[in-house]
Design an enzyme around this catalytic site. Sequence first.
Site, PDB file in Angstrom:
ATOM      1  N   GLU A  67       0.874  -1.192   0.000  1.00  0.00           N
ATOM      2  CA  GLU A  67       0.000   0.000   0.000  1.00  0.00           C
ATOM      3  C   GLU A  67       0.902   1.230   0.000  1.00  0.00           C
ATOM      4  O   GLU A  67       1.681   1.426   0.926  1.00  0.00           O
ATOM      5  CB  GLU A  67      -0.915  -0.005   1.236  1.00  0.00           C
ATOM      6  CG  GLU A  67      -1.649   1.299   1.513  1.00  0.00           C
ATOM      7  CD  GLU A  67      -2.545   1.771   0.369  1.00  0.00           C
ATOM      8  OE1 GLU A  67      -3.437   1.034  -0.043  1.00  0.00           O
ATOM      9  OE2 GLU A  67      -2.317   2.910  -0.127  1.00  0.00           O
ATOM     10  N   GLN A  75     -13.768   6.742   2.791  1.00  0.00           N
ATOM     11  CA  GLN A  75     -14.305   7.522   1.662  1.00  0.00           C
ATOM     12  C   GLN A  75     -15.816   7.809   1.771  1.00  0.00           C
ATOM     13  O   GLN A  75     -16.265   8.871   1.322  1.00  0.00           O
ATOM     14  CB  GLN A  75     -14.010   6.814   0.342  1.00  0.00           C
ATOM     15  CG  GLN A  75     -12.523   6.639   0.053  1.00  0.00           C
ATOM     16  CD  GLN A  75     -12.270   5.697  -1.131  1.00  0.00           C
ATOM     17  OE1 GLN A  75     -12.904   5.794  -2.174  1.00  0.00           O
ATOM     18  NE2 GLN A  75     -11.339   4.784  -0.953  1.00  0.00           N
ATOM     19  N   CYS A 194     -19.883   3.652  -5.248  1.00  0.00           N
ATOM     20  CA  CYS A 194     -21.062   4.268  -4.653  1.00  0.00           C
ATOM     21  C   CYS A 194     -21.867   5.097  -5.662  1.00  0.00           C
ATOM     22  O   CYS A 194     -21.803   6.332  -5.677  1.00  0.00           O
ATOM     23  CB  CYS A 194     -20.718   5.116  -3.440  1.00  0.00           C
ATOM     24  SG  CYS A 194     -22.217   5.449  -2.494  1.00  0.00           S
ATOM     25  N   LYS A 338     -20.488  -1.159  -6.417  1.00  0.00           N
ATOM     26  CA  LYS A 338     -19.202  -1.130  -5.707  1.00  0.00           C
ATOM     27  C   LYS A 338     -19.288  -0.213  -4.487  1.00  0.00           C
ATOM     28  O   LYS A 338     -19.334   1.017  -4.638  1.00  0.00           O
ATOM     29  CB  LYS A 338     -18.109  -0.667  -6.672  1.00  0.00           C
ATOM     30  CG  LYS A 338     -17.914  -1.647  -7.832  1.00  0.00           C
ATOM     31  CD  LYS A 338     -16.861  -1.172  -8.801  1.00  0.00           C
ATOM     32  CE  LYS A 338     -16.758  -2.095 -10.010  1.00  0.00           C
ATOM     33  NZ  LYS A 338     -16.374  -3.482  -9.705  1.00  0.00           N
ATOM     34  N   THR A 339     -19.330  -0.813  -3.301  1.00  0.00           N
ATOM     35  CA  THR A 339     -19.448  -0.040  -2.062  1.00  0.00           C
ATOM     36  C   THR A 339     -18.643  -0.694  -0.944  1.00  0.00           C
ATOM     37  O   THR A 339     -18.265  -1.870  -1.047  1.00  0.00           O
ATOM     38  CB  THR A 339     -20.919   0.016  -1.578  1.00  0.00           C
ATOM     39  OG1 THR A 339     -21.323  -1.314  -1.228  1.00  0.00           O
ATOM     40  CG2 THR A 339     -21.865   0.591  -2.611  1.00  0.00           C
ATOM     41  N   ALA A 340     -18.433   0.070   0.136  1.00  0.00           N
ATOM     42  CA  ALA A 340     -17.787  -0.497   1.325  1.00  0.00           C
ATOM     43  C   ALA A 340     -18.703  -1.544   1.957  1.00  0.00           C
ATOM     44  O   ALA A 340     -18.230  -2.516   2.554  1.00  0.00           O
ATOM     45  CB  ALA A 340     -17.478   0.607   2.325  1.00  0.00           C
ATOM     46  N   ALA A 341     -20.012  -1.338   1.841  1.00  0.00           N
ATOM     47  CA  ALA A 341     -20.959  -2.319   2.377  1.00  0.00           C
ATOM     48  C   ALA A 341     -20.786  -3.661   1.659  1.00  0.00           C
ATOM     49  O   ALA A 341     -20.821  -4.726   2.297  1.00  0.00           O
ATOM     50  CB  ALA A 341     -22.384  -1.802   2.211  1.00  0.00           C
ATOM     51  N   CYS A 373     -26.424   1.338  -0.338  1.00  0.00           N
ATOM     52  CA  CYS A 373     -26.117   2.728  -0.638  1.00  0.00           C
ATOM     53  C   CYS A 373     -27.040   3.611   0.212  1.00  0.00           C
ATOM     54  O   CYS A 373     -28.235   3.690  -0.071  1.00  0.00           O
ATOM     55  CB  CYS A 373     -26.368   2.959  -2.129  1.00  0.00           C
ATOM     56  SG  CYS A 373     -25.804   4.560  -2.651  1.00  0.00           S
TER      57      CYS A 373
HETATM   58  P1  FAD Z   1     -10.334   1.279  -1.690  1.00  0.00           P
HETATM   59  O1  FAD Z   1     -10.896   1.424  -0.324  1.00  0.00           O
HETATM   60  O2  FAD Z   1     -10.464   2.442  -2.617  1.00  0.00           O
HETATM   61  O3  FAD Z   1      -8.804   0.877  -1.527  1.00  0.00           O
HETATM   62  C1  FAD Z   1      -7.941   0.628  -2.602  1.00  0.00           C
HETATM   63  C2  FAD Z   1      -6.514   0.743  -2.093  1.00  0.00           C
HETATM   64  O4  FAD Z   1      -5.625   0.224  -3.076  1.00  0.00           O
HETATM   65  C3  FAD Z   1      -6.105   2.185  -1.838  1.00  0.00           C
HETATM   66  O5  FAD Z   1      -5.627   2.322  -0.512  1.00  0.00           O
HETATM   67  C4  FAD Z   1      -5.004   2.435  -2.868  1.00  0.00           C
HETATM   68  O6  FAD Z   1      -3.978   3.315  -2.390  1.00  0.00           O
HETATM   69  C5  FAD Z   1      -4.471   1.031  -3.095  1.00  0.00           C
HETATM   70  N1  FAD Z   1      -3.794   0.842  -4.386  1.00  0.00           N
HETATM   71  C6  FAD Z   1      -4.171   1.304  -5.606  1.00  0.00           C
HETATM   72  N2  FAD Z   1      -3.264   0.961  -6.533  1.00  0.00           N
HETATM   73  C7  FAD Z   1      -2.307   0.252  -5.890  1.00  0.00           C
HETATM   74  C8  FAD Z   1      -1.102  -0.376  -6.309  1.00  0.00           C
HETATM   75  N3  FAD Z   1      -0.675  -0.338  -7.577  1.00  0.00           N
HETATM   76  N4  FAD Z   1      -0.356  -1.024  -5.388  1.00  0.00           N
HETATM   77  C9  FAD Z   1      -0.767  -1.081  -4.084  1.00  0.00           C
HETATM   78  N5  FAD Z   1      -1.888  -0.495  -3.633  1.00  0.00           N
HETATM   79  C10 FAD Z   1      -2.647   0.165  -4.529  1.00  0.00           C
HETATM   80  N6  FAD Z   1     -19.537   2.883   0.190  1.00  0.00           N
HETATM   81  C11 FAD Z   1     -20.543   2.540   1.056  1.00  0.00           C
HETATM   82  O7  FAD Z   1     -20.662   1.377   1.429  1.00  0.00           O
HETATM   83  N7  FAD Z   1     -21.429   3.462   1.525  1.00  0.00           N
HETATM   84  C12 FAD Z   1     -21.336   4.765   1.162  1.00  0.00           C
HETATM   85  O8  FAD Z   1     -22.138   5.581   1.604  1.00  0.00           O
HETATM   86  C13 FAD Z   1     -20.294   5.157   0.260  1.00  0.00           C
HETATM   87  N8  FAD Z   1     -20.173   6.450  -0.138  1.00  0.00           N
HETATM   88  C14 FAD Z   1     -19.102   6.825  -0.899  1.00  0.00           C
HETATM   89  C15 FAD Z   1     -18.953   8.165  -1.219  1.00  0.00           C
HETATM   90  C16 FAD Z   1     -17.848   8.597  -1.938  1.00  0.00           C
HETATM   91  C17 FAD Z   1     -17.726  10.053  -2.291  1.00  0.00           C
HETATM   92  C18 FAD Z   1     -16.849   7.656  -2.312  1.00  0.00           C
HETATM   93  C19 FAD Z   1     -15.611   8.128  -3.040  1.00  0.00           C
HETATM   94  C20 FAD Z   1     -17.005   6.320  -2.026  1.00  0.00           C
HETATM   95  C21 FAD Z   1     -18.124   5.882  -1.318  1.00  0.00           C
HETATM   96  N9  FAD Z   1     -18.328   4.530  -1.013  1.00  0.00           N
HETATM   97  C22 FAD Z   1     -19.384   4.159  -0.189  1.00  0.00           C
HETATM   98  C23 FAD Z   1     -17.521   3.485  -1.691  1.00  0.00           C
HETATM   99  C24 FAD Z   1     -16.410   2.882  -0.849  1.00  0.00           C
HETATM  100  O9  FAD Z   1     -15.573   3.875  -0.318  1.00  0.00           O
HETATM  101  C25 FAD Z   1     -15.603   1.922  -1.726  1.00  0.00           C
HETATM  102  O10 FAD Z   1     -16.474   1.054  -2.407  1.00  0.00           O
HETATM  103  C26 FAD Z   1     -14.624   1.111  -0.879  1.00  0.00           C
HETATM  104  O11 FAD Z   1     -13.669   1.963  -0.289  1.00  0.00           O
HETATM  105  C27 FAD Z   1     -13.948   0.053  -1.743  1.00  0.00           C
HETATM  106  O12 FAD Z   1     -12.950  -0.606  -1.029  1.00  0.00           O
HETATM  107  P2  FAD Z   1     -11.697  -1.227  -1.828  1.00  0.00           P
HETATM  108  O13 FAD Z   1     -10.847  -1.858  -0.797  1.00  0.00           O
HETATM  109  O14 FAD Z   1     -12.169  -2.028  -2.969  1.00  0.00           O
HETATM  110  O15 FAD Z   1     -10.965   0.056  -2.447  1.00  0.00           O
HETATM  111  C1  UQ1 Z   2     -22.126  -1.228   5.716  1.00  0.00           C
HETATM  112  O1  UQ1 Z   2     -21.919  -2.351   6.181  1.00  0.00           O
HETATM  113  C2  UQ1 Z   2     -21.038  -0.387   5.411  1.00  0.00           C
HETATM  114  O2  UQ1 Z   2     -19.751  -0.823   5.642  1.00  0.00           O
HETATM  115  C3  UQ1 Z   2     -19.172  -0.458   6.821  1.00  0.00           C
HETATM  116  C4  UQ1 Z   2     -21.247   0.856   4.863  1.00  0.00           C
HETATM  117  O3  UQ1 Z   2     -20.166   1.593   4.510  1.00  0.00           O
HETATM  118  C5  UQ1 Z   2     -19.941   2.765   5.073  1.00  0.00           C
HETATM  119  C6  UQ1 Z   2     -22.571   1.336   4.621  1.00  0.00           C
HETATM  120  O4  UQ1 Z   2     -22.756   2.457   4.138  1.00  0.00           O
HETATM  121  C7  UQ1 Z   2     -23.695   0.491   4.960  1.00  0.00           C
HETATM  122  C8  UQ1 Z   2     -25.076   1.025   4.769  1.00  0.00           C
HETATM  123  C9  UQ1 Z   2     -23.470  -0.771   5.474  1.00  0.00           C
HETATM  124  C10 UQ1 Z   2     -24.621  -1.703   5.820  1.00  0.00           C
HETATM  125  C11 UQ1 Z   2     -24.869  -1.762   7.295  1.00  0.00           C
HETATM  126  C12 UQ1 Z   2     -26.065  -1.743   7.907  1.00  0.00           C
HETATM  127  C13 UQ1 Z   2     -26.116  -1.827   9.392  1.00  0.00           C
HETATM  128  C14 UQ1 Z   2     -27.348  -1.629   7.202  1.00  0.00           C
END
Ligand code: FAD
Ligand code: UQ1
Length: 445
Positions: A67, A75, A194, A338-341, A373
Amino acid sequence: MAYRIICKSHGILRSGATLLQVRYLSTSNDRLSNNYRAVVVGGGAGGLAMASILGSKFGKAQVAVVEPSDNHYYQPMWTMVGGGLKTFGQSARMTKDVFPSKATWIQDSAVGFDPDNNTVLTKDGKQLKYDILVVAMGLQLRFEQVKGLQEALDNDPMVCSNYSADTVLKTFPAIQKLEAGNAIFTFPNTPIKCAGAPQKIMYLAEHYFSKHGKRDKINIIYNSSLPVIFGVQKYANELLKIVEKRNIDVNFRHNLVEVNHEKKEAVFVKLDSENQDTVNFNYDFLHVTPPMSPPEILKNSPIAAENGFLSVHKETGQHTKYPNVFGIGDCTDIPTAKTAAAVAAQSGVLKKTIEAVLSGKEPQKLYDGYTSCPLVVGYNKCILAEFDFNAQPLETFPIDQGKQRRSMYYLKKDMMPEFYWKGLIKGKWAGPGGFRKAFRLGMGK
Ligand code: FAD
Ligand code: UQ1
């Protein structure tokens, strides 16, 4: 040599996963030669969750995480930062402070994958050998694909984006500064993370303009490349009512291709027009969701699918060709939003997949596409959308989540960060599936 992995494919399982036979010739390890039981590429949401899980499983210093960044961001909070509800600092931690104690941080970028030799290559020239590889690289933001956008972001205080750490701090000052004219919000013509976030900030801005008595002087315009406001009918119905009631102009199949900040003009291609005609909009405020893609390094590697995302079985997270390679989150070709959830739910499944595969068994726990979402539609209201692979609602609470609710707003604003920092990235939050079942008393989904 410290240990060697024998990695053979043993046919396709019912789940679509491939069995893997792993035989350790020796379990002593040699860090100097960069051999690890597991290498995780990416230390974002999915990477840290899996590093925590694998660190506990394999023990200290057996898991490496590649990383590059000093900072780790929550995010999902950037919507709230853009809306002036949270500070940027609240969304950030030093990577060293959130890094799992049993994993080893390699502060470097992956630049190549050699899965036939179980090796990841890094920018600093390291060759990291692994028994298993977890790819969690997220999405790459492609601001450069919109002509003039980077220049506009650099020079025009009224052009902003919640999508990056470098631009999210511009959003709230621009909302505050706008007195009249066109406020435009965009959605690009690529998969994004998201998919609700491009419109969440619009609802917050609209609410802010109303509260501050300037709403009637501002036109709010949502220009989206999509043909629908949201991909799940139930929530789309409610959102369409909201945009109508709040007098927001929605133009579907409009893709931002150019920003000219000197003329205050945004150029959109009308995607359904025969000749890909363009239409110019004057803007006084512009919130851009940039195009996104899988990281270039991944796209051009042997582990990518044709579309450039990591090619995995959607229900298990195991790679389609290399049985000791796994993926989680935004960089995979898992066909869900694609979300953190989604990452949370996938982390629980991937833990079980890896355990099963390492012991030569068929993975039993299958991912249903769960994603969520929280559609923030104002300073005190949220529609908590939750759904599966088939875009069918998969709701946690025994209430109608299609309605805007204050409770869901506080869940999103105050509780979700705790779930993230204390649960998800520690490998302890696999999504709300357990709550859902309890609320349904074990009946149905
Ligand atoms: P990321 O968390 O983006 O992590 C990827 C990592 O890989 C980064 O740390 C990066 O530095 C690293 N990386 C990249 N390239 C390389 C490389 N070549 N070598 C090594 N490391 C590398 N999700 C929700 O669930 N609820 C929400 O309400 C929500 N709202 C959002 C609002 C916004 C404005 C944004 C931007 C996102 C939102 N999300 C939300 C989406 C959520 O943040 C992502 O879906 C989640 O972070 C994805 O996790 P990931 O591990 O796949 O990627
Ligand atoms: C969730 O699990 C999650 O990951 C931590 C999010 O990312 C921030 C979310 O936005 C949501 C809604 C969930 C789902 C969790 C519940 C309790 C409905």
